[in-house]
Design a protein around this motif. Structure first.
Motif, PDB file in Angstrom:
ATOM      1  N   VAL A 217       0.842  -1.200   0.000  1.00  0.00           N
ATOM      2  CA  VAL A 217       0.000   0.000   0.000  1.00  0.00           C
ATOM      3  C   VAL A 217       0.878   1.252   0.000  1.00  0.00           C
ATOM      4  CG1 VAL A 217      -1.703   1.331   1.300  1.00  0.00           C
ATOM      5  CG2 VAL A 217      -1.967  -1.148   1.083  1.00  0.00           C
ATOM      6  N   ARG A 218       1.849   1.267   0.904  1.00  0.00           N
ATOM      7  CA  ARG A 218       2.755   2.408   0.978  1.00  0.00           C
ATOM      8  C   ARG A 218       3.638   2.483  -0.264  1.00  0.00           C
ATOM      9  NH1 ARG A 218       6.429   1.540   5.792  1.00  0.00           N
ATOM     10  NH2 ARG A 218       4.365   1.212   6.722  1.00  0.00           N
ATOM     11  N   GLY A 219       4.121   1.332  -0.702  1.00  0.00           N
ATOM     12  CA  GLY A 219       5.042   1.288  -1.826  1.00  0.00           C
ATOM     13  C   GLY A 219       4.414   1.702  -3.135  1.00  0.00           C
ATOM     14  N   ALA A 220       3.136   1.382  -3.342  1.00  0.00           N
ATOM     15  CA  ALA A 220       2.475   1.766  -4.596  1.00  0.00           C
ATOM     16  C   ALA A 220       2.474   3.278  -4.759  1.00  0.00           C
ATOM     17  CB  ALA A 220       1.048   1.219  -4.623  1.00  0.00           C
ATOM     18  N   ALA A 221       2.101   3.993  -3.698  1.00  0.00           N
ATOM     19  CA  ALA A 221       2.094   5.455  -3.758  1.00  0.00           C
ATOM     20  C   ALA A 221       3.506   6.003  -3.945  1.00  0.00           C
ATOM     21  CB  ALA A 221       1.466   6.027  -2.497  1.00  0.00           C
TER      22      ALA A 221
END
Length: 434
Positions: free
Chosen positions: A98-102
């Protein structure tokens, strides 16, 4: 950098001193670097990038056996920026994806790397899949991911050629060029990257740090080692003297390219089987406009076995000798049989695609390069589902980082860097800096 020279990839002299190809210690304190990273895929390069940003002045060397970065898992996947919807809330995969996608979208935008946030559909084509689709909606919401539920008629709003009983739309999914990301991480890290440096031996001794000998005979010494060797990470762990408690069992992911890419606008996935970490045959429009179908998942006969003709007896023997491999075979033979059938039969692969895209024909499928997933398997046959990172004296081992590791590369890199820097701070060995 050529492994036996004292010059970097641009021909500049290595500022750290004379080369150590004959086992000589180099520089003050006897160490070539503070942190020695094995593996030049996206996780290893992200780790080097994170270390140099968190602790400027830390000397990092990356050893990569191939002539360039991202030649295996990073460069042989569908290029998807995953949202994190599939992963258990609270797991490393969920949090980092979730954090990495952004962060990946922001990184690509900052450095001008081709990317697109297209969103994706997850489509149920059978009634038995509807409860699993609803469970994904709940999981997505628990992970903080925006999800829109669609009826059969609403699917056409996003994908006119796709058919299904119901679907969900996940807005944060996209695609990018992960090889370009890896190159940018290498360039921006400030680390010394040595390509063509295959690790043959690892020697870790009290008071001497970690020494690595490469195929060329070069010896590289670091205070702390980070193992990001992907398909070979368990072998590197054992070479270091550590028991990883798992084995890498390689699964080949086979792809076709769609001859009529206009049939697919974005990304279309089936509802995955919760018993497997594989997401099933899906449709992916890449940043170049091409559409890939796959991957099918079958056992590979070598760790870098990108086709049925690639067989390495030693590696295959090690896989067959691992009890977990036989437990997988006994437990999941029906699932594996279906994957094998789609591997050997283009008609069967086409039938799997037609469940969601009924207009496709066998003639629409053009063979495309395959990838291999480095799947960690426990001795009882459990397929490790989450990212797995283990620490031992002066070493950090990344032992399970398949998809969505590319999506999550930046937060994974920070986590591995944090552990490596902690080990460095706790290490009584003197720095090689004056």
């Amino acid at each position: 950098m050529r492994p036996t020279s004292g010059h970097d990839e641009h021909g500049r002299h290595d500022e750290h001193g004379e080369h150590g190809g004959h086992g000589r210690y180099r520089g003050h304190g006897g160490y070539d670097c503070d942190v020695l990273v094995i593996g030049g895929g996206i996780v290893g390069l992200s780790t080097a990038y994170a270390i140099t940003r968190a602790a400027p002045g830390t000397r990092v060397t990356v050893l990569e056996k191939e002539p360039g970065p991202a030649r295996h898992q990073t460069g042989r996947n569908s290029g998807v920026i995953h949202s994190g919807i599939y992963y258990r809330p609270g797991s490393l995969k969920a949090r980092f994806a979730v954090r990495g996608a952004a962060e990946m979208v922001k990184f690509c935008a900052e450095y001008g790397i081709p990317h697109a946030v297209t969103g994706k559909l997850i489509v149920a084509t059978e009634r038995a899949e509807l409860p699993r689709l609803h469970a994904l909606v709940q999981r997505g919401r628990e992970n903080g991911i925006p999800v829109r539920e669609l009826g059969a008629a609403q699917i056409a709003e996003y994908e006119p050629a796709v058919r299904g009983l119901a679907a969900i739309h996940v807005a944060t999914t996209g695609t990018c060029d992960y090889v370009a990301v890896a190159r940018q991480l290498a360039d921006a890290s400030g680390a010394e990257i040595r390509y063509g440096s295959q690790v043959l031996r690892v020697d870790r001794r009290p008071g001497l740090g970690v020494a690595v000998r490469t195929r060329s005979g070069e010896v590289v010494r670091g205070r702390v080692m980070v193992n990001c060797a992907g398909l070979h990470c368990d072998e590197i762990a054992r070479a270091t003297g550590d028991d990883p408690g798992m084995r890498i069992v390689p699964f080949r992911g086979e792809y076709y390219e769609l001859a009529r890419p206009e049939l697919v606008r974005g990304l279309v996935y089936p509802v995955p089987d919760p018993a497997f970490p594989f997401l099933g045959v899906h449709l992916t429009r890449g940043i170049d406009g091409s559409v890939h179908l796959g991957p099918n998942a079958v056992p590979a006969l070598a760790r870098e076995g990108y086709g049925w003709g690639v067989i390495r007896p030693r590696e295959l023997g090690a896989t067959l000798a691992w009890p977990g491999s036989w437990h997988i075979a006994r437990r999941h033979w029906r699932y594996g049989g279906g994957e094998l059938r789609r591997s050997l039969s283009k008609a069967a692969f086409t039938a799997a695609v037609r469940r969601m895209l009924p207009a496709v024909t066998e003639d629409d499928l053009v063979p495309a390069p395959a990838g291999v997933r480095a799947q960690a398997v426990l001795s009882d046959g459990t397929l490790v589902d989450d990212f797995l990172i283990r620490e031992t004296p002066r070493a950090v081992h990344v032992l399970n980082a398949p998809s969505p590791a590319a999506t999550a590369a930046l937060p994974i890199g920070r986590e591995v860097a944090r552990r490596a820097l902690t080990a460095l701070a706790d290490d009584p060995l003197p720095s090689r800096r004056p």
